[in-house]
Design a protein around this motif. Structure first.
Motif, mmCIF file in Angstrom:
data_model
loop_
_atom_site.group_PDB
_atom_site.id
_atom_site.type_symbol
_atom_site.label_atom_id
_atom_site.label_comp_id
_atom_site.label_asym_id
_atom_site.label_seq_id
_atom_site.Cartn_x
_atom_site.Cartn_y
_atom_site.Cartn_z
ATOM 1 N N TYR A 9 0.816 -1.225 0.000
ATOM 2 C CA TYR A 9 0.000 0.000 0.000
ATOM 3 C C TYR A 9 0.846 1.270 0.000
ATOM 4 O O TYR A 9 0.321 2.371 -0.064
ATOM 5 C CB TYR A 9 -0.942 0.010 1.207
ATOM 6 C CG TYR A 9 -1.726 -1.273 1.328
ATOM 7 C CD1 TYR A 9 -2.578 -1.661 0.298
ATOM 8 C CD2 TYR A 9 -1.597 -2.098 2.428
ATOM 9 C CE1 TYR A 9 -3.282 -2.854 0.379
ATOM 10 C CE2 TYR A 9 -2.299 -3.290 2.521
ATOM 11 C CZ TYR A 9 -3.137 -3.668 1.488
ATOM 12 O OH TYR A 9 -3.832 -4.841 1.567
ATOM 13 N N PHE B 69 -6.612 -5.139 0.468
ATOM 14 C CA PHE B 69 -6.788 -4.105 1.487
ATOM 15 C C PHE B 69 -8.037 -4.366 2.320
ATOM 16 O O PHE B 69 -8.024 -4.246 3.558
ATOM 17 C CB PHE B 69 -6.858 -2.734 0.810
ATOM 18 C CG PHE B 69 -7.181 -1.606 1.744
ATOM 19 C CD1 PHE B 69 -6.343 -1.305 2.814
ATOM 20 C CD2 PHE B 69 -8.324 -0.836 1.562
ATOM 21 C CE1 PHE B 69 -6.637 -0.262 3.685
ATOM 22 C CE2 PHE B 69 -8.625 0.202 2.420
ATOM 23 C CZ PHE B 69 -7.784 0.490 3.486
ATOM 24 N N MET B 279 -6.189 3.598 1.313
ATOM 25 C CA MET B 279 -5.179 2.540 1.215
ATOM 26 C C MET B 279 -3.772 3.060 1.467
ATOM 27 O O MET B 279 -3.002 2.465 2.207
ATOM 28 C CB MET B 279 -5.207 1.930 -0.195
ATOM 29 C CG MET B 279 -6.274 0.898 -0.373
ATOM 30 S SD MET B 279 -5.976 -0.122 -1.858
ATOM 31 C CE MET B 279 -6.337 1.065 -3.128
#
Lengths: 397, 397
Positions: A9, B69, B279
């Motif tokens: 990320y 995520f 994210m």
């Protein structure tokens, strides 16, 4: 606390940057002009537009000038009042929730965006579809709404709660006759919703002239906004209903929220970057709609050039009225069957040429949008398709 | 087309930039870290996260890694499944819509955010409030939920459809005993919603340990995201209900949308910058929650320093459990009555010192948030308040 590896990320970047030509069907109208990128950064924090909020509702904020903007946008669309919504989809749900009750029927075109169907589903409404003409043009004949309204009346004893037309549909980019339907809606006295997600912000739209009661727009689809953000525009007649303010009261506390819009989450979740970029792009959008004819001309030229490839046929209305275009491409589909990369060959051939936006794996039908591309960029896309065709020994006339 | 003067929308910039100290009560937890500003720019266009969308739903996108995520975020919160929503407000509406029917009752705390009330109103639910203890602490005693559940059962013959607790409220920053309420909810078998908009992303949250069925978080309020974006986390038990997929079918076309989440707009309007920044900030948020104790200590120190000003009293729980703090400030209110700028004097005195976030015109109560400020910045805020007090001859001890 659980241990997680979060490296993926970090430094998140989009793969497609400005050095690419992006022909993604849903993206062309939402690309930010350079000036809005500065605004995006400045208003990047989520509540950035709420620094000087006094009234507790984003459309009433004066610094930045959202209140003025809401009024200017209403004038631009020639409607009486506007509010901002979490996407055009949010506007549909709010309208259905406010003017229909569970079990009511709405009529929509059979090319409607899926979120129109979902808006009916979440509100427990019945739907009736207006058919399209089928292959190859898939036209919606708005005259058919009249028969459907009669049918609903006959079967349920009441008029439909509303009729919805998708101004330009996302599948074939067909432009339907919104003004004609406005007359039909008026004759029957049925509320008329126009989903202008692919038109408002690209071409001039005059809500009053079209006779619509509700005009739905998409900021990130067609108004060069970061978003997601939609616009719900309506008339004085319906504003009180769809923009109804809260009447709930805390039975113990006595708390009340009299300024909050019930069907729009109180204050709609569009504050921060979505509304800031919608505003900052507005002067640009205001100018660009005047050049819609040029865009349509480019689209027609593009179709002509792509149809020089054997077995490339544009589907939907002819001649083109919009820059969103679908081709059926059986010649390319044949290649995919023999190609080691299967349907991905086309996507990869285009990627190699820094052209993005064709659905990966899709070769039977190709959907794309050339809105706002320069002639040079469009020529590059045409050349790419011609080259790919020739590479696989498909004739280019 | 109507002529509009649009100059005011050009070069739109926020008045408060990074050279300011921002103590706005709702903004501290949503400030983007530097790395997310790069991501914001990269994903600035509205559909930027949809370049490689195959499944037609943002939480299933693999590039960028939204699917991963969503799973990592569920682990971080110790819940089974998460979805993204247009703000925490969107999550509340989806939950009420999916587990309650019109006329049902929900119980909420009397300090709940107004969007919890609106979510009930839009879904035609009755509400019962759990009282707070009143001045000066305004505590919610979660044991009181039991009596209210009994009361609802007695009066309606059924359990409430859900109980909702605001983990930390937006008025006094009180932290309520979510784990204790989890046990009560379990004893009664009532679905339990925790609104963690001011806690998840700031302090460690373990949904299973708290015994919640639904955990609601805010990306732009407490997870350093641009947004607006919320998180709706739930258990396997409730996932099928609240994340129910579409079953509507076009009666003429046969069209269906089997992957779309009915109560979340099909694909929720969070694509583009909201989900991308949520994210990209996640690694930063993951680390910062470990330092929550330091934040609480800074808050207690800040309270001590501000209460040195005559007639400054912190309201809400003592000692502080959160960085959102309300003071009653009758000494400053007295000044406002004689000051030529009335209640605006404080706002303007702070503005002169480049401190932003106090509600303009408000002097009777002051609400602010010091989350994430350095000790040096907090000292500057303290010094500013002390200086202003002395300027108007209010004693600082």
């Amino acid at each position: 606390m659980v241990h997680l590896n979060l490296d993926k990320y970090k430094n998140l970047r989009r793969e497609i940057d400005e050095s690419w030509i992006n022909i993604h069907p849903i993206q062309r109208g939402g690309i930010l002009p350079p000036e809005s990128k500065e605004t995006l950064l400045s208003f990047g924090d989520g509540y950035s537009t709420c620094d000087f909020c006094i009234e507790g509702r984003i459309d009433l904020v004066r610094t930045p000038p959202v209140l003025d903007f809401a009024m200017d946008l209403a004038k631009f669309l020639n409607m009486d009042e506007v509010r901002f919504t979490p996407g055009a989809r949010g506007a549909k749900q709010a309208i259905f929730r406010s003017i229909a009750k569970p079990g009511d029927t709405i009529i929509l075109d059979s090319l409607a965006h899926y979120t129109s169907y979902i808006a009916a589903e979440v509100n427990d409404l019945k739907i009736v579809e207006v058919p399209h003409s089928g292959y190859p043009e898939f036209r919606i004949n708005v005259e058919d709404y009249a028969a459907k309204i009669d049918e609903v009346k006959r079967q349920t004893g009441a008029l439909p709660a509303a009729i919805l037309l998708t101004h330009v549909d996302y599948r074939y980019g067909n432009l339907s006759d919104a003004a004609r339907l406005g007359k039909i809606a008026k004759d029957y006295g049925v509320p008329y919703i126009l989903n202008a997600a692919y038109t408002a912000g690209l071409m001039p739209i005059d809500g009053k002239k079209l006779g619509v009661d509700f005009l739905i727009c998409s900021g990130h689809k067609s108004m060069a906004a970061s978003g997601p953000i939609g616009v719900l525009a309506t008339t004085y007649e319906f504003a009180g209903k769809v923009f109804r303010t809260s009447a709930i009261k805390g039975p113990w506390s006595g708390r009340a929220f009299l300024k909050k819009d019930v069907f729009l989450f109180g204050c709609p979740p569009v504050y921060g970057a979505p509304i800031a970029t919608l505003m900052s792009s507005f002067p640009y959008v205001y100018e660009r709609v005047k050049r819609w004819d040029e865009e349509v001309n480019k689209a027609r030229w593009f179709v002509k050039e792509l149809e020089r490839i054997r077995d490339f046929h544009q589907l939907g209305q002819r001649p083109r009225q919009h820059t969103l275009i679908t081709f059926e491409t059986p010649s390319f589909h044949k290649i995919s069957k023999k190609h080691p990369r299967k349907g991905f060959f086309l996507y990869e051939e285009l990627k190699r040429r820094k052209i993005a936006g064709i659905h990966p794996g899709m070769t039977r039908l190709i959907k794309l949008n050339i809105y706002g591309l320069t002639k040079e960029q469009i020529q590059k896309v045409i050349d790419a398709f011609h080259e790919i065709a020739r590479t696989y020994e498909i004739e280019v006339e």
